[in-house]
Design an enzyme around this catalytic site. Structure first.
Site, PDB file in Angstrom:
ATOM      1  N   GLY A 140      15.023 -43.717  -0.284  1.00 47.91           N
ATOM      2  CA  GLY A 140      15.357 -43.971  -1.692  1.00 47.91           C
ATOM      3  C   GLY A 140      14.362 -44.953  -2.261  1.00 47.91           C
ATOM      4  O   GLY A 140      14.027 -45.962  -1.629  1.00 47.91           O
ATOM      5  N   LYS A 152      34.009 -49.100 -12.005  1.00 48.70           N
ATOM      6  CA  LYS A 152      32.788 -48.289 -12.005  1.00 48.70           C
ATOM      7  C   LYS A 152      32.887 -47.240 -13.093  1.00 48.70           C
ATOM      8  O   LYS A 152      33.992 -46.795 -13.437  1.00 48.70           O
ATOM      9  CB  LYS A 152      32.628 -47.561 -10.657  1.00 48.70           C
ATOM     10  N   GLY A 212      14.419 -46.017  -5.751  1.00 47.98           N
ATOM     11  CA  GLY A 212      14.833 -46.481  -7.074  1.00 47.98           C
ATOM     12  C   GLY A 212      14.752 -47.997  -7.102  1.00 47.98           C
ATOM     13  O   GLY A 212      13.922 -48.595  -6.410  1.00 47.98           O
ATOM     14  N   ASN A 213      15.625 -48.613  -7.880  1.00 47.62           N
ATOM     15  CA  ASN A 213      15.571 -50.075  -8.002  1.00 47.62           C
ATOM     16  C   ASN A 213      15.730 -50.750  -6.635  1.00 47.62           C
ATOM     17  O   ASN A 213      14.898 -51.563  -6.228  1.00 47.62           O
ATOM     18  CB  ASN A 213      16.649 -50.551  -8.982  1.00 47.62           C
ATOM     19  N   ALA A 214      16.783 -50.420  -5.906  1.00 54.37           N
ATOM     20  CA  ALA A 214      17.059 -51.101  -4.635  1.00 54.37           C
ATOM     21  C   ALA A 214      15.991 -50.768  -3.592  1.00 54.37           C
ATOM     22  O   ALA A 214      15.432 -51.663  -2.947  1.00 54.37           O
ATOM     23  CB  ALA A 214      18.442 -50.719  -4.135  1.00 54.37           C
ATOM     24  N   GLY A 215      15.680 -49.489  -3.430  1.00 52.33           N
ATOM     25  CA  GLY A 215      14.758 -49.076  -2.376  1.00 52.33           C
ATOM     26  C   GLY A 215      13.334 -49.558  -2.594  1.00 52.33           C
ATOM     27  O   GLY A 215      12.678 -50.029  -1.660  1.00 52.33           O
TER      28      GLY A 215
HETATM   29  N1  GLU Z   1      25.699 -51.128  -9.519  1.00 49.51           N
HETATM   30  C1  GLU Z   1      25.580 -52.293  -8.684  1.00 49.51           C
HETATM   31  C2  GLU Z   1      26.528 -52.198  -7.497  1.00 49.51           C
HETATM   32  O1  GLU Z   1      26.932 -51.134  -7.103  1.00 49.51           O
HETATM   33  C3  GLU Z   1      25.730 -53.577  -9.475  1.00 49.51           C
HETATM   34  C4  GLU Z   1      27.047 -53.744 -10.140  1.00 49.51           C
HETATM   35  C5  GLU Z   1      27.068 -54.910 -11.119  1.00 49.51           C
HETATM   36  O2  GLU Z   1      26.104 -55.630 -11.215  1.00 49.51           O
HETATM   37  O3  GLU Z   1      28.115 -55.048 -11.751  1.00 49.51           O
HETATM   38  O4  GLU Z   1      26.825 -53.177  -6.863  1.00 49.51           O
END
Ligand code: GLU
Length: 427
Positions: A229, A117, A231-234
């Site tokens: 939330g 990360k 954003g993208n996910a929410g």
């Molecule tokens: N940021 C996303 C996660 O936390 C996707 C990570 C990725 O696609 O490498 O799973």
């Protein structure tokens, strides 16, 4: 024995440190598995950490110095994989926790990748596009020697976008003298992105919710849903719930606050409102609701889809949802897990529920390696299969061992990672 150790660790932990939370979760499962002490010592910390100092010329001419990180938790099963966050409250321990969660996430859904990360402490909402571009490019100039399509593959996360991925990929390719587009995933379609990547986290999460609802005998048609939330996910979790599963989305929120309509919100209209005003708040067919109150609504499915540590020991006893679908990373503190489990709340843990994002990132890598482009149907079919199989593998362990879903997911993941570490002769 297991329980008391976990409780002792929770009591001793500095409050709200996500890395401590990640280690408590890991230790709990490692004890259940009776994991070898050296293996345990190795897996509970990252393999590598890079801290970066990033001077960026801002539009008004002055130089701002940012701090960035890239943490590689474990690459025994394949290249490190995980997003990069741009956030004002970013900390190295948050990034360490998120890197570790990526290792378990990739293992629990059985894709051949490790965990990593990245993060930069910055306020992207207050920065111009040119400032963000300069920050993205200098981040890659510092990190490029340790990333790569066969070493460590970043992706979007909180407040990073396909455009940011495009700049980062471009910078890497220029520095390495290659066209290794697979160094970064979550790219725009025109430069090696995958169809279905934008919706993948929410779509994958809904496949697990579908399976959970079936296991619990809960019909999803007209089921009530709240999403924290946007954003993208929410935002996609809300939209997919409405459009594909016929659910009633009662409430949604973002960092400015929440909105509720007991008869259901029209998510397409909410999306339009957010595009026009920058927030979901003030949407005309709704009443305001706080983020905290939203979490405690009496709904069938609750999606924490923002940041970590929102369901805590303090509010866990008031969570009334039947299913908690963790689209965010780390939304539930360890002490809350025990309360939710005791109250029969079915938690689909983050490392399983939100794995759709990294699964389609993996598909993007495979398409990039082979210079191929899969159809949207192909991506959806493969994602559906992965999420469904993984959900049931975790549910089976949870039932067989009478443990909560998160611990079961860790059991599956740790066994796979430990096997790879052992076979490679590391521990
Ligand atoms: N940021 C996303 C996660 O936390 C996707 C990570 C990725 O696609 O490498 O799973």
């Amino acid at each position: 024995m297991v329980q008391s150790t976990r409780e002792a660790k929770i009591a001793a932990a500095p409050e709200h440190d996500p890395f401590v939370a990640a280690q408590v979760q890991f230790d709990h499962a490692a004890e259940l598995l009776d994991l070898d002490p050296a293996m345990r010592q190795f897996l509970r910390v990252p393999q590598r950490e890079l801290h970066m100092t990033l001077p960026v010329r801002m539009d008004d001419g002055h130089v701002e110095v940012f701090t960035g990180f890239r943490i590689q938790h474990n690459d025994a099963r394949g290249p490190n994989k995980g997003g990069i966050r741009f956030h004002p409250q970013e900390t190295v321990n948050t990034v360490k926790a998120l890197a570790m969660w990526m290792t378990w996430k990739c293992a629990v859904v059985d894709i051949p990748l490790g965990g990593g990360k990245g993060g930069v402490i910055c306020s992207p909402k207050a920065m111009s596009a040119t400032e963000l571009e300069r920050l993205s490019r200098i981040y890659v100039r510092e990190v490029w020697r340790i990333i790569g399509p066969h070493a460590d593959v970043p992706a979007p996360d909180v407040y990073t976008t396909p455009q940011i991925m495009a700049w980062m990929m471009d910078e890497y390719c220029k520095l390495s003298g290659t066209s290794d587009f697979g160094v970064i995933t979550g790219k725009p379609l025109e430069i090696g992105g995958s169809l279905g990547r934008g919706t993948a986290t929410a779509q994958g999460g809904w496949y697990t919710v579908r399976e959970a609802a079936q296991a619990l005998g809960l019909p999803l048609k007209d089921a009530s849903v709240a999403v924290q939330g946007f954003g993208n996910a929410g935002s996609y979790a809300a939209l997919i719930g409405q459009e594909q599963f016929g659910c009633k989305i009662l409430a949604v929120s973002d960092s400015s606050g929440g909105i509720i309509n007991e008869n259901g919100l029209d998510i397409n209209e909410v999306l339009k409102h957010k595009r026009e005003t920058g927030s979901v708040t003030g949407f005309r067919y709704s009443e305001p609701i706080s983020n905290e109150a939203l979490l405690e609504l009496n709904v069938d499915v609750l999606w924490p889809a923002a940041l970590e540590n929102v369901i805590t020991g303090e509010n866990a006893g008031r969570i009334k949802a039947k299913i908690v679908a963790e689209a965010a990373n780390g939304p539930t503190a360890p002490e809350a897990d025990e309360v939710l489990h005791g109250n029969d709340v079915h938690v689909i843990p983050d490392i399983l529920c939100n794995a759709g994002g990294v699964i389609v990132s993996y598909f993007e890598m495979v398409q990039n390696y082979s210079r191929d482009q899969w159809t949207e149907e192909d991506v959806a079919r493969r994602l559906n299969r992965k999420m469904t199989e993984s959900y049931h593998a975790v549910l089976d362990i949870a039932k067989a061992r009478s443990i909560d879903m998160r611990t079961a997911a860790y059991v599956v993941a740790i066994q796979r990672v430990a096997a790879a570490v052992g076979l490679r002769g590391w521990v």
